[in-house]
Write an enzyme that holds these catalytic residues in place. Structure first.
Site, PDB file in Angstrom:
ATOM      1  N   GLY A 165       0.780  -1.234   0.000  1.00  3.72           N
ATOM      2  CA  GLY A 165       0.000   0.000   0.000  1.00  3.72           C
ATOM      3  C   GLY A 165       0.813   1.286   0.000  1.00  3.72           C
ATOM      4  O   GLY A 165       0.257   2.369  -0.123  1.00  3.72           O
ATOM      5  N   GLU A 200      -3.070   0.798 -12.970  1.00  4.05           N
ATOM      6  CA  GLU A 200      -4.065  -0.272 -13.040  1.00  4.05           C
ATOM      7  C   GLU A 200      -5.466   0.324 -12.960  1.00  4.05           C
ATOM      8  O   GLU A 200      -5.645   1.409 -12.400  1.00  4.05           O
ATOM      9  CB  GLU A 200      -3.916  -1.231 -11.842  1.00  4.05           C
ATOM     10  CG  GLU A 200      -2.763  -2.183 -11.945  1.00  4.05           C
ATOM     11  CD  GLU A 200      -2.629  -3.064 -10.706  1.00  4.05           C
ATOM     12  OE1 GLU A 200      -3.287  -2.792  -9.678  1.00  4.05           O
ATOM     13  OE2 GLU A 200      -1.843  -4.022 -10.779  1.00  4.05           O
ATOM     14  N   ILE A 203      -9.937  -1.092  -8.562  1.00  2.00           N
ATOM     15  CA  ILE A 203     -11.019  -2.004  -8.193  1.00  2.00           C
ATOM     16  C   ILE A 203     -11.707  -1.430  -6.960  1.00  2.00           C
ATOM     17  O   ILE A 203     -11.072  -1.267  -5.918  1.00  2.00           O
ATOM     18  CB  ILE A 203     -10.476  -3.423  -7.859  1.00  2.00           C
ATOM     19  CG1 ILE A 203      -9.547  -3.935  -8.969  1.00  2.00           C
ATOM     20  CG2 ILE A 203     -11.629  -4.396  -7.574  1.00  2.00           C
ATOM     21  CD1 ILE A 203     -10.218  -4.271 -10.270  1.00  2.00           C
ATOM     22  N   HIS A 208      -9.675  -8.383   0.420  1.00  2.00           N
ATOM     23  CA  HIS A 208      -8.295  -8.863   0.389  1.00  2.00           C
ATOM     24  C   HIS A 208      -8.331 -10.328   0.805  1.00  2.00           C
ATOM     25  O   HIS A 208      -8.571 -10.626   1.970  1.00  2.00           O
ATOM     26  CB  HIS A 208      -7.428  -8.037   1.346  1.00  2.00           C
ATOM     27  CG  HIS A 208      -6.034  -8.561   1.520  1.00  2.00           C
ATOM     28  ND1 HIS A 208      -4.915  -7.763   1.407  1.00  2.00           N
ATOM     29  CD2 HIS A 208      -5.566  -9.796   1.800  1.00  2.00           C
ATOM     30  CE1 HIS A 208      -3.832  -8.498   1.610  1.00  2.00           C
ATOM     31  NE2 HIS A 208      -4.203  -9.738   1.855  1.00  2.00           N
ATOM     32  N   GLU A 288      -0.014  -9.328  -5.038  1.00  2.00           N
ATOM     33  CA  GLU A 288       1.396  -9.443  -4.641  1.00  2.00           C
ATOM     34  C   GLU A 288       1.625 -10.849  -4.132  1.00  2.00           C
ATOM     35  O   GLU A 288       0.673 -11.541  -3.765  1.00  2.00           O
ATOM     36  CB  GLU A 288       1.700  -8.500  -3.455  1.00  2.00           C
ATOM     37  CG  GLU A 288       1.809  -7.041  -3.810  1.00  2.00           C
ATOM     38  CD  GLU A 288       1.933  -6.148  -2.586  1.00  2.00           C
ATOM     39  OE1 GLU A 288       2.326  -6.626  -1.507  1.00  2.00           O
ATOM     40  OE2 GLU A 288       1.630  -4.954  -2.724  1.00  2.00           O
ATOM     41  N   ARG A 292       7.390 -15.070   2.506  1.00  2.00           N
ATOM     42  CA  ARG A 292       7.772 -15.282   3.906  1.00  2.00           C
ATOM     43  C   ARG A 292       6.628 -15.989   4.637  1.00  2.00           C
ATOM     44  O   ARG A 292       5.530 -16.123   4.101  1.00  2.00           O
ATOM     45  CB  ARG A 292       7.998 -13.921   4.584  1.00  2.00           C
ATOM     46  CG  ARG A 292       6.740 -13.076   4.548  1.00  2.00           C
ATOM     47  CD  ARG A 292       6.811 -11.835   5.424  1.00  2.00           C
ATOM     48  NE  ARG A 292       5.516 -11.183   5.540  1.00  2.00           N
ATOM     49  CZ  ARG A 292       4.998 -10.326   4.680  1.00  2.00           C
ATOM     50  NH1 ARG A 292       5.654  -9.976   3.606  1.00  2.00           N
ATOM     51  NH2 ARG A 292       3.803  -9.803   4.889  1.00  2.00           N
TER      52      ARG A 292
HETATM   53  C1  MV4 Z   1      -5.494  -1.910  -5.465  1.00  2.00           C
HETATM   54  C2  MV4 Z   1      -6.754  -1.509  -5.021  1.00  2.00           C
HETATM   55  C3  MV4 Z   1      -7.726  -1.293  -5.973  1.00  2.00           C
HETATM   56  N1  MV4 Z   1      -7.446  -1.448  -7.277  1.00  2.00           N
HETATM   57  N2  MV4 Z   1      -5.269  -2.060  -6.776  1.00  2.00           N
HETATM   58  C4  MV4 Z   1      -3.362  -1.979  -1.189  1.00  2.00           C
HETATM   59  C5  MV4 Z   1      -2.163  -2.713  -0.782  1.00  2.00           C
HETATM   60  C6  MV4 Z   1      -1.439  -3.043  -2.005  1.00  2.00           C
HETATM   61  N3  MV4 Z   1      -0.981  -4.390  -1.934  1.00  2.00           N
HETATM   62  C7  MV4 Z   1      -2.417  -2.864  -3.109  1.00  2.00           C
HETATM   63  N4  MV4 Z   1      -3.598  -2.281  -2.536  1.00  2.00           N
HETATM   64  C8  MV4 Z   1      -4.682  -1.997  -3.303  1.00  2.00           C
HETATM   65  N5  MV4 Z   1      -4.496  -2.163  -4.621  1.00  2.00           N
HETATM   66  C9  MV4 Z   1      -6.234  -1.830  -7.648  1.00  2.00           C
HETATM   67  N6  MV4 Z   1      -5.993  -1.960  -8.960  1.00  2.00           N
HETATM   68  C10 MV4 Z   1      -6.970  -1.352  -3.664  1.00  2.00           C
HETATM   69  C11 MV4 Z   1      -5.926  -1.576  -2.794  1.00  2.00           C
HETATM   70  C12 MV4 Z   1      -6.250  -1.346  -1.408  1.00  2.00           C
HETATM   71  C13 MV4 Z   1      -6.325  -2.384  -0.488  1.00  2.00           C
HETATM   72  C14 MV4 Z   1      -6.041  -3.688  -0.833  1.00  2.00           C
HETATM   73  C15 MV4 Z   1      -6.109  -4.703   0.084  1.00  2.00           C
HETATM   74  C16 MV4 Z   1      -6.461  -4.410   1.388  1.00  2.00           C
HETATM   75  C17 MV4 Z   1      -6.738  -3.136   1.779  1.00  2.00           C
HETATM   76  C18 MV4 Z   1      -6.668  -2.102   0.848  1.00  2.00           C
HETATM   77  C19 MV4 Z   1      -6.953  -0.802   1.249  1.00  2.00           C
HETATM   78  C20 MV4 Z   1      -6.880   0.196   0.333  1.00  2.00           C
HETATM   79  C21 MV4 Z   1      -6.523  -0.065  -0.998  1.00  2.00           C
END
Ligand code: MV4
Length: 456
Positions: A165, A200, A203, A208, A288, A292
């Site tokens: 994030g 990207e 979404i 998650h 991702e 680990r």
């Molecule tokens: C995103 C998303 C929405 N759309 N990618 C947050 C952590 C990082 N690993 C990627 N994250 C996100 N990527 C796209 N294309 C929303 C998030 C995100 C999120 C993802 C998982 C858990 C909590 C989150 C909180 C805010 C945004």
């Protein structure tokens, strides 16, 4: 099998690893900073060596000192736990060079997933669904404009060296693009020393959901089903559970198969986690891979009845994983992270001396912790004090049990996240199981905590 493992970590995870080593007949070496002299991992290990002053970079991140201790004590393997050196490719390579087994993936596997654009390209080639976006790096503002128009707003800008994030920017329309693009690059450069960014489709209201995986030295791989980690605050997970209330057998099978493809594509060796974003239409996308063991691994251990640290050690020692394949869930498990943080004050850290302690016990309750009455929580490291993991036949029973366990938990002297978890267990949206990563933006937990105190 290894005779002696050095644990390059502290806190609850160091204890967690020592416990499994003892059960496997493996001796242990603890390393500690001067701030951790009175820690339990120091007492419970067979040997303990001080590696430096409190600051992480002088102690738990000091590769040379840790390697020197491994050599001196004749350790044949190093377990990095999570955080610190766990995803440091250079350290994994250094261990290989010194002929000490790094209990985790090889350096090149960490690198393959560390750079997010490389990871995404690899996953696309392997046939793992990814979020539609730019074809690699977005070189300049004009490319950002044409790419965003092609993807369609809203879009998200991410740092290729980022993860978890950090350095992300959401853009709702072309008017907001220039500022977001410029800031994302500047921030990425300052935080990671690499200002490369990609784009990207954003979404909305995602969940998650991550799949626990394992791969062995012979190219075999399997998955151990999912964990739902949608309860997060500023990218910090607070609650994890399995199975996900959102995932049915069909989705689980599809996500599991995709995760196994991901593992096989890089011939991943060790246990790991493939993180997915799942939209409201049940489309899932690779986000991702964490190379680990994770904080929330006990949730999987409880539903699968399986010691993941033992498996990780066995894989590192060369055991094949042929026999261990996914089997259906019979139980539900929830983990609450108890941090030394004040939920009434934006989760501000609250280090200090624990003056009184009573941990919850009883059927279906597990507490992984390194704290004791009289222990001082140092201000230098992450604030995780304990993980309460409850297990029951249904999600409803599990929530009831978690409430009971949290009510039993007494920690005096520092502020903790226990009051937050108590009100969360009563939150309608959480209880319904129909929530996304935005849950805590909608829940006025400060007010709920205030009301709960009045009730008593
Ligand atoms: C995103 C998303 C929405 N759309 N990618 C947050 C952590 C990082 N690993 C990627 N994250 C996100 N990527 C796209 N294309 C929303 C998030 C995100 C999120 C993802 C998982 C858990 C909590 C989150 C909180 C805010 C945004």
């Amino acid at each position: 099998m290894f005779k002696k493992i050095l644990i390059a970590n502290r806190g609850e995870i160091a204890l967690r690893i020592i416990r499994t080593c003892k059960e496997m007949g493996i001796s242990t070496v603890a390393v500690y900073s001067t701030a951790d002299r009175d820690s339990l991992h120091v007492r419970f290990a067979d040997e303990a060596v001080c590696i430096g002053p409190p600051k992480s970079k002088d102690s738990y991140l000091n590769m040379q000192n840790i390697m020197a201790v491994a050599e001196l004590t004749n350790a044949d393997a190093i377990h990095p736990g999570y955080g610190f050196l766990a995803e440091n490719a250079e350290f994994s390579d250094l261990c290989a060079q010194y002929n000490i087994k790094f209990i985790g993936p090889r350096g090149h596997m960490i690198r393959a997933m560390g750079d997010k654009i490389t990871a995404k390209e690899t996953m696309l080639k392997a046939g793992v669904p990814c979020i539609p976006g730019s074809d690699g790096l977005v070189a300049d503002l004009s490319e950002a404009k044409t790419t965003a128009a092609k993807i369609g707003y809203p879009i998200i800008i991410k740092a290729t060296a980022g993860g978890g994030g950090k350095g992300m920017r959401i853009v709702w329309d072309e008017a907001g693009l220039e500022k977001a693009y410029t800031m994302a690059r500047t921030e990425a450069g300052a935080s990671f020393g690499n200002d490369g960014v990609y784009m990207e489709k954003f979404i909305e209201e995602p969940r998650h959901i991550e799949i626990q995986v394992a791969g062995d030295q012979y190219g075999e791989a399997c998955h151990l089903s999912e964990r739902d980690c949608s309860v997060q605050r500023r990218h910090q997970k607070l609650v994890e559970e399995a199975p996900s209330p959102f995932v049915d057998d069909e989705l689980r099978e599809a996500m599991g198969a995709a995760a196994v493809k991901a593992v096989k594509a890089i011939q991943y060796e060790s246990v790991g986690t493939v993180e997915f974003l799942v939209d409201k239409h049940r489309n899932f996308y690779f986000m991702e891979m964490n190379t680990r063991i994770q904080v929330e691994h006990p949730v999987t251990e409880e539903v699968m009845d399986f010691d993941l640290i033992k498996e990780q050690i066995m894989i590192a020692a060369g055991t094949a994983i042929s026999g261990m394949l996914y089997f259906p869930h019979k139980m539900h498990a929830i983990e609450c992270r108890i941090n030394a943080e004040d939920p009434m004050n934006n989760f501000a850290p609250s280090p200090g001396k624990i003056t009184a302690l009573h941990t919850p016990k009883g059927y279906g309750v597990r507490v992984d912790t390194h704290i004791y009455a009289g222990y001082t929580v140092p201000p230098f490291y992450d604030s995780l004090l304990a993980k309460v993991i409850c297990r029951a036949k249904t999600r409803e029973e599990c929530i009831v049990k978690m409430k009971r366990a949290l009510e039993e938990f007494v920690i005096e002297g520092v502020k903790t996240t226990i009051p937050f978890h108590l009100v969360l267990m009563d939150n309608e949206e959480f209880r319904s199981g129909k929530f996304d990563t935005g849950l805590l933006e909608r829940f006025d937990y400060v007010q709920a905590i205030k009301e709960s105190i009045v009730e008593i």
